[in-house]
Design an enzyme around this catalytic site. Structure first.
Site, PDB file in Angstrom:
ATOM      1  N   GLU A  37       0.824  -1.218   0.000  1.00 20.17           N
ATOM      2  CA  GLU A  37       0.000   0.000   0.000  1.00 20.17           C
ATOM      3  C   GLU A  37       0.859   1.270   0.000  1.00 20.17           C
ATOM      4  O   GLU A  37       0.378   2.346   0.366  1.00 20.17           O
ATOM      5  CB  GLU A  37      -0.952   0.013   1.210  1.00 20.17           C
ATOM      6  CG  GLU A  37      -1.903  -1.164   1.300  1.00 20.17           C
ATOM      7  CD  GLU A  37      -2.925  -1.246   0.162  1.00 20.17           C
ATOM      8  OE1 GLU A  37      -2.878  -0.414  -0.755  1.00 20.17           O
ATOM      9  OE2 GLU A  37      -3.755  -2.170   0.217  1.00 20.17           O
ATOM     10  N   HIS A  83     -13.209  -2.668   3.582  1.00 17.40           N
ATOM     11  CA  HIS A  83     -11.791  -3.071   3.688  1.00 17.40           C
ATOM     12  C   HIS A  83     -11.178  -2.576   4.999  1.00 17.40           C
ATOM     13  O   HIS A  83     -10.647  -3.371   5.766  1.00 17.40           O
ATOM     14  CB  HIS A  83     -11.005  -2.533   2.475  1.00 17.40           C
ATOM     15  CG  HIS A  83      -9.539  -2.869   2.520  1.00 17.40           C
ATOM     16  ND1 HIS A  83      -8.815  -3.222   1.409  1.00 17.40           N
ATOM     17  CD2 HIS A  83      -8.647  -2.907   3.546  1.00 17.40           C
ATOM     18  CE1 HIS A  83      -7.556  -3.480   1.744  1.00 17.40           C
ATOM     19  NE2 HIS A  83      -7.432  -3.285   3.044  1.00 17.40           N
ATOM     20  N   HIS A 117      -2.739   2.490   8.034  1.00 20.89           N
ATOM     21  CA  HIS A 117      -3.845   1.746   7.430  1.00 20.89           C
ATOM     22  C   HIS A 117      -4.111   0.547   8.314  1.00 20.89           C
ATOM     23  O   HIS A 117      -3.185  -0.104   8.792  1.00 20.89           O
ATOM     24  CB  HIS A 117      -3.497   1.305   6.014  1.00 20.89           C
ATOM     25  CG  HIS A 117      -4.446   0.280   5.469  1.00 20.89           C
ATOM     26  ND1 HIS A 117      -5.797   0.534   5.322  1.00 20.89           N
ATOM     27  CD2 HIS A 117      -4.275  -0.996   5.062  1.00 20.89           C
ATOM     28  CE1 HIS A 117      -6.391  -0.551   4.845  1.00 20.89           C
ATOM     29  NE2 HIS A 117      -5.485  -1.497   4.693  1.00 20.89           N
ATOM     30  N   GLU A 158     -17.331  12.768  22.619  1.00 14.19           N
ATOM     31  CA  GLU A 158     -16.114  13.446  22.143  1.00 14.19           C
ATOM     32  C   GLU A 158     -15.945  13.447  20.621  1.00 14.19           C
ATOM     33  O   GLU A 158     -15.091  14.157  20.104  1.00 14.19           O
ATOM     34  CB  GLU A 158     -14.859  12.801  22.744  1.00 14.19           C
ATOM     35  CG  GLU A 158     -14.542  13.239  24.156  1.00 14.19           C
ATOM     36  CD  GLU A 158     -15.228  12.353  25.185  1.00 14.19           C
ATOM     37  OE1 GLU A 158     -16.079  11.532  24.788  1.00 14.19           O
ATOM     38  OE2 GLU A 158     -14.946  12.509  26.376  1.00 14.19           O
ATOM     39  N   HIS A 182      -7.493  -2.462   9.799  1.00 12.68           N
ATOM     40  CA  HIS A 182      -8.798  -3.098   9.577  1.00 12.68           C
ATOM     41  C   HIS A 182      -9.567  -3.166  10.904  1.00 12.68           C
ATOM     42  O   HIS A 182      -9.854  -4.272  11.389  1.00 12.68           O
ATOM     43  CB  HIS A 182      -8.615  -4.534   9.036  1.00 12.68           C
ATOM     44  CG  HIS A 182      -7.767  -4.640   7.802  1.00 12.68           C
ATOM     45  ND1 HIS A 182      -7.130  -5.806   7.425  1.00 12.68           N
ATOM     46  CD2 HIS A 182      -7.463  -3.731   6.836  1.00 12.68           C
ATOM     47  CE1 HIS A 182      -6.468  -5.609   6.291  1.00 12.68           C
ATOM     48  NE2 HIS A 182      -6.645  -4.352   5.920  1.00 12.68           N
TER      49      HIS A 182
HETATM   50  O1  2HA Z   1      -0.918  -4.870   3.513  1.00 19.91           O
HETATM   51  O2  2HA Z   1      -3.883  -4.353   4.664  1.00 19.91           O
HETATM   52  O3  2HA Z   1      -4.544  -3.430   2.276  1.00 19.91           O
HETATM   53  C1  2HA Z   1      -2.025  -5.514   3.937  1.00 19.91           C
HETATM   54  C2  2HA Z   1      -3.232  -4.722   3.731  1.00 19.91           C
HETATM   55  C3  2HA Z   1      -3.587  -4.399   2.341  1.00 19.91           C
HETATM   56 ZN    ZN Z   2      -5.784  -3.519   4.212  1.00 19.85          ZN
END
Ligand code: 2HA
Ligand code: ZN
Length: 296
Positions: A141, A235, A164, A194, A166
């Site tokens: 990414e 995602h 990034h 908040e 999840h």
């Molecule tokens: O690199 O989360 O979006 C692993 C991820 C890809």
């Molecule tokens: Zn990811």
């Protein structure tokens, strides 16, 4: 214990107390405060269940002053091609997680699971200065990270962190709540007192897109000019901040709000934070919130 030994012991324990036990027995870049903080953050994200397997990635823009004490960084180990161009970052150094690497393993072996790169003059390649010991590369990414850094720097020169992840509840919410920026922002603002103070600009939303590409990188960066948080539909999330704490705290707050939503969405709701109360909060804390979300 002899006096000399005691002194040495005291020195080691003082160091350990100041910077965390991980610096004892390590040398060079492995003692850098920014690396310790980077590793701590990825480990926290793993333990929160946000970054299963190789999920998630983190990048930190380094200042020259932060790396002055580490001469090993002046000898590039190899050059890699980026597959896209970021002339805005030429000469800049970043600490970034490796592709196919697990946040779970970060603490144990940062030199394999992360690396420091410097973007070359052409903006299309980077030198590996440290890390990626097993011949690895930066995260898949990287386009979204580097383009997001450029976008954030254009509106806030102090931005240093892009993450990034999840986060579980935010991701769950994607399946049962409209993926509309204003609606999602309004719901999340309502879930914790908040929220409107922590992310008054709201959150950006992208539809499901193929990840690991320059296209999603450009789309994320476009949103990052307006928002510090961008949801990647079905995602995960991108977050940005001036410090590790700020970027992490932002996503942590949003994930908490999403958790409250997921714990209550299927139940009969009998109370809420009203729009006039959210306005009252924003006024009291002196934040400028995104217009068009609260009923005027
Ligand atoms: O690199 O989360 O979006 C692993 C991820 C890809
Ligand atoms: Zn990811």
């Amino acid at each position: 214990m002899l006096y000399q030994e005691t002194k040495k012991y005291d020195e080691i324990s003082r160091k350990a107390f100041r910077s965390g036990p991980e610096i004892v027995g390590k040398s060079g870049i492995e003692t850098a405060p920014f690396l310790a903080e980077f590793v701590r953050m990825t480990s926290n994200m793993y333990r929160l269940g946000w970054d299963e397997r190789n999920g998630g990635n983190l990048s930190y823009l380094l200042e020259e002053a932060e790396v002055r004490d580490y001469p090993e960084l002046s000898h590039p180990k190899r050059r890699i091609s980026l597959g896209f161009c970021v002339p805005e970052l030429k000469g800049r150094m970043l600490l970034v997680t490796g592709t196919q690497k697990y946040f779970k393993n970060m603490e144990r072996d940062p030199e394999t699971n992360t690396g420091i790169i410097r973007i070359c003059e052409n903006g299309e390649e980077a030198d590996v200065l440290w890390g990626f010991r097993d011949g690895g590369r930066p995260t898949s990414e990287l386009p979204s990270h580097l383009m997001s850094h450029v976008a954030r720097l254009s509106v806030n020169p102090a931005n240093k962190v892009v993450l990034h992840s999840h986060p579980t509840n935010l991701l769950a919410m994607n399946y049962v709540h409209p993926l509309d920026e204003n609606q999602l922002t309004h719901t999340l603002w309502q879930m914790c007192t908040e929220c409107i103070v922590v992310f008054p600009e709201g959150i950006g939303v992208l539809p499901w897109m193929l990840c690991g590409t320059s296209e999603i990188g450009r789309a994320t960066a476009e949103k990052m000019k307006e928002f510090r948080v961008v949801v990647w539909g079905m995602h995960g999330v991108y977050g940005a901040g001036n410090t590790f704490d700020e970027a992490f705290g932002l996503v942590e707050t949003i994930e908490k709000a999403a958790q409250i939503y997921m714990l209550t969405a299927h139940l009969k709701q009998i109370n809420t934070i009203r729009d006039d109360q959210m306005r009252e909060l924003a006024e009291f804390f002196g934040v400028t919130y995104r217009k068009g979300i609260l009923k005027e």
